[in-house]
Design a protein around this motif. Structure first.
Motif, mmCIF file in Angstrom:
data_model
loop_
_atom_site.group_PDB
_atom_site.id
_atom_site.type_symbol
_atom_site.label_atom_id
_atom_site.label_comp_id
_atom_site.label_asym_id
_atom_site.label_seq_id
_atom_site.Cartn_x
_atom_site.Cartn_y
_atom_site.Cartn_z
ATOM 1 N N ILE A 154 0.830 -1.214 0.000
ATOM 2 C CA ILE A 154 0.000 0.000 0.000
ATOM 3 C C ILE A 154 0.859 1.257 0.000
ATOM 4 O O ILE A 154 1.895 1.322 0.679
ATOM 5 C CB ILE A 154 -0.925 0.013 1.238
ATOM 6 C CG1 ILE A 154 -1.799 -1.255 1.282
ATOM 7 C CG2 ILE A 154 -1.803 1.261 1.253
ATOM 8 C CD1 ILE A 154 -2.746 -1.416 0.111
ATOM 9 N N THR A 155 0.426 2.249 -0.751
ATOM 10 C CA THR A 155 1.126 3.544 -0.755
ATOM 11 C C THR A 155 0.195 4.635 -0.233
ATOM 12 O O THR A 155 -1.024 4.542 -0.340
ATOM 13 C CB THR A 155 1.583 3.934 -2.176
ATOM 14 O OG1 THR A 155 0.423 4.151 -3.011
ATOM 15 C CG2 THR A 155 2.454 2.854 -2.798
ATOM 16 N N VAL A 156 0.812 5.653 0.338
ATOM 17 C CA VAL A 156 0.088 6.853 0.777
ATOM 18 C C VAL A 156 0.766 8.052 0.128
ATOM 19 O O VAL A 156 1.963 8.267 0.313
ATOM 20 C CB VAL A 156 0.107 6.997 2.317
ATOM 21 C CG1 VAL A 156 -0.597 8.288 2.729
ATOM 22 C CG2 VAL A 156 -0.562 5.798 2.977
ATOM 23 N N ASN A 157 0.007 8.760 -0.666
ATOM 24 C CA ASN A 157 0.548 9.917 -1.404
ATOM 25 C C ASN A 157 1.765 9.527 -2.250
ATOM 26 O O ASN A 157 2.748 10.262 -2.349
ATOM 27 C CB ASN A 157 0.905 11.056 -0.443
ATOM 28 C CG ASN A 157 -0.309 11.560 0.326
ATOM 29 O OD1 ASN A 157 -1.431 11.550 -0.185
ATOM 30 N ND2 ASN A 157 -0.096 11.995 1.559
ATOM 31 N N GLY A 158 1.704 8.324 -2.826
ATOM 32 C CA GLY A 158 2.756 7.877 -3.738
ATOM 33 C C GLY A 158 3.945 7.202 -3.083
ATOM 34 O O GLY A 158 4.827 6.701 -3.783
ATOM 35 N N LYS A 159 3.967 7.144 -1.758
ATOM 36 C CA LYS A 159 5.090 6.521 -1.058
ATOM 37 C C LYS A 159 4.616 5.288 -0.298
ATOM 38 O O LYS A 159 3.548 5.304 0.312
ATOM 39 C CB LYS A 159 5.728 7.521 -0.081
ATOM 40 C CG LYS A 159 6.377 8.717 -0.761
ATOM 41 C CD LYS A 159 7.029 9.639 0.259
ATOM 42 C CE LYS A 159 7.703 10.823 -0.421
ATOM 43 N NZ LYS A 159 8.343 11.752 0.557
ATOM 44 N N VAL A 160 5.425 4.234 -0.331
ATOM 45 C CA VAL A 160 5.072 3.003 0.383
ATOM 46 C C VAL A 160 5.090 3.257 1.887
ATOM 47 O O VAL A 160 6.047 3.823 2.421
ATOM 48 C CB VAL A 160 6.059 1.865 0.045
ATOM 49 C CG1 VAL A 160 5.767 0.637 0.906
ATOM 50 C CG2 VAL A 160 5.973 1.504 -1.426
ATOM 51 N N VAL A 161 4.016 2.857 2.564
ATOM 52 C CA VAL A 161 3.928 2.973 4.020
ATOM 53 C C VAL A 161 3.616 1.589 4.570
ATOM 54 O O VAL A 161 2.661 0.944 4.142
ATOM 55 C CB VAL A 161 2.816 3.964 4.447
ATOM 56 C CG1 VAL A 161 2.692 3.999 5.968
ATOM 57 C CG2 VAL A 161 3.096 5.353 3.898
ATOM 58 N N ASN A 162 4.455 1.109 5.489
ATOM 59 C CA ASN A 162 4.252 -0.236 6.033
ATOM 60 C C ASN A 162 3.910 -0.222 7.521
ATOM 61 O O ASN A 162 4.165 -1.176 8.246
ATOM 62 C CB ASN A 162 5.488 -1.106 5.782
ATOM 63 C CG ASN A 162 6.724 -0.580 6.498
ATOM 64 O OD1 ASN A 162 6.753 0.563 6.952
ATOM 65 N ND2 ASN A 162 7.747 -1.422 6.600
ATOM 66 N N ILE A 163 3.327 0.882 7.980
ATOM 67 C CA ILE A 163 2.920 1.007 9.381
ATOM 68 C C ILE A 163 1.389 1.046 9.437
ATOM 69 O O ILE A 163 0.779 2.065 9.107
ATOM 70 C CB ILE A 163 3.505 2.284 10.016
ATOM 71 C CG1 ILE A 163 5.034 2.271 9.898
ATOM 72 C CG2 ILE A 163 3.079 2.391 11.475
ATOM 73 C CD1 ILE A 163 5.689 3.553 10.334
ATOM 74 N N PRO A 164 0.743 -0.056 9.847
ATOM 75 C CA PRO A 164 -0.721 -0.123 9.859
ATOM 76 C C PRO A 164 -1.388 0.950 10.715
ATOM 77 O O PRO A 164 -2.493 1.395 10.410
ATOM 78 C CB PRO A 164 -1.001 -1.520 10.425
ATOM 79 C CG PRO A 164 0.225 -2.315 10.104
ATOM 80 C CD PRO A 164 1.362 -1.339 10.227
#
Length: 201
Positions: free
Chosen positions: A120-130
């Motif tokens: 999953i990405t947020v604003n185009g960047k991968v985020v791995n913190i649920p």
């Protein structure tokens, strides 16, 4: 409390409602768990017990650990407004919950795993913190190389719910966190005032 990984129907029976969604096993046995189930006479629950039960129900529903829940409550209580409502708004803004609400994952557990595994990405960047909290305007999307994952395609195809605070584009598998939800728009049956009363003691 470590994250619960046991039978979910048992937890739903404990709270007397299907907190994890539709459950055929719960429908068959919608009485309290234990050796004697519905036949067992249960003591009257104290005020503290009722408040604690409501907090536990919220934690199990959203899959949040005690330390995370307490930190979220502290953040909610520091903001202006109705603390209980703000608490639920902050919990609803968690990345794993938004991924679930958008229909990218069939359950919150699955959503948490997708985020942790960097799909999953947020604003185009991968985020791995649920537990990452989103802000209005944030764009949540499925990573390009993950769009063919079976769990995601099956979930998106079966997507039926839509929420007024979220915007979804099925073509690009992209969603937008428009705003914090109003309390009446949050479908979970949680009495947040009891949680506030518990933490206020």
């Amino acid at each position: 409390m470590a994250r619960y990984t046991g039978p979910k129907t048992k937890i739903a029976r404990r709270f007397g409602e299907p907190i994890y969604g539709s459950d055929k096993n719960y429908e068959k046995r919608n009485f309290p768990p234990g050796q004697h189930g519905a036949a067992k006479k249960r003591k009257k629950v104290s005020e503290y017990g009722t408040q604690l039960n409501e907090k536990q129900k919220a934690k199990y529903t959203y899959g949040i650990l005690e330390r995370q829940f307490r930190k979220t409550y502290a953040l909610a209580s520091s903001k202006k407004g109705v603390t209980g409502e703000i608490l639920l708004q902050l919990i609803e803004s968690r990345l794993d919950n938004v991924v679930f609400r958008l229909g990218i994952a069939p359950t919150r557990d699955a959503a948490r795993q997708l985020v942790s595994h960097r799909h999953i990405t947020v604003n185009g960047k991968v985020v791995n913190i649920p537990s990452a909290m989103l802000k209005p305007g944030d764009i949540v999307a499925v990573r390009e190389r993950s769009k063919s994952l079976e769990v995601i395609t099956n979930s998106v195809e079966g997507r039926s719910c839509s929420y007024p605070w979220l915007e979804w584009d099925s073509a690009s598998l992209t969603g937008k966190f428009m705003s914090y939800p109003n309390r009446e728009d949050i479908p979970e049956n949680i009495n947040e005032q009891l949680i506030v009363e518990l933490y206020s003691k």
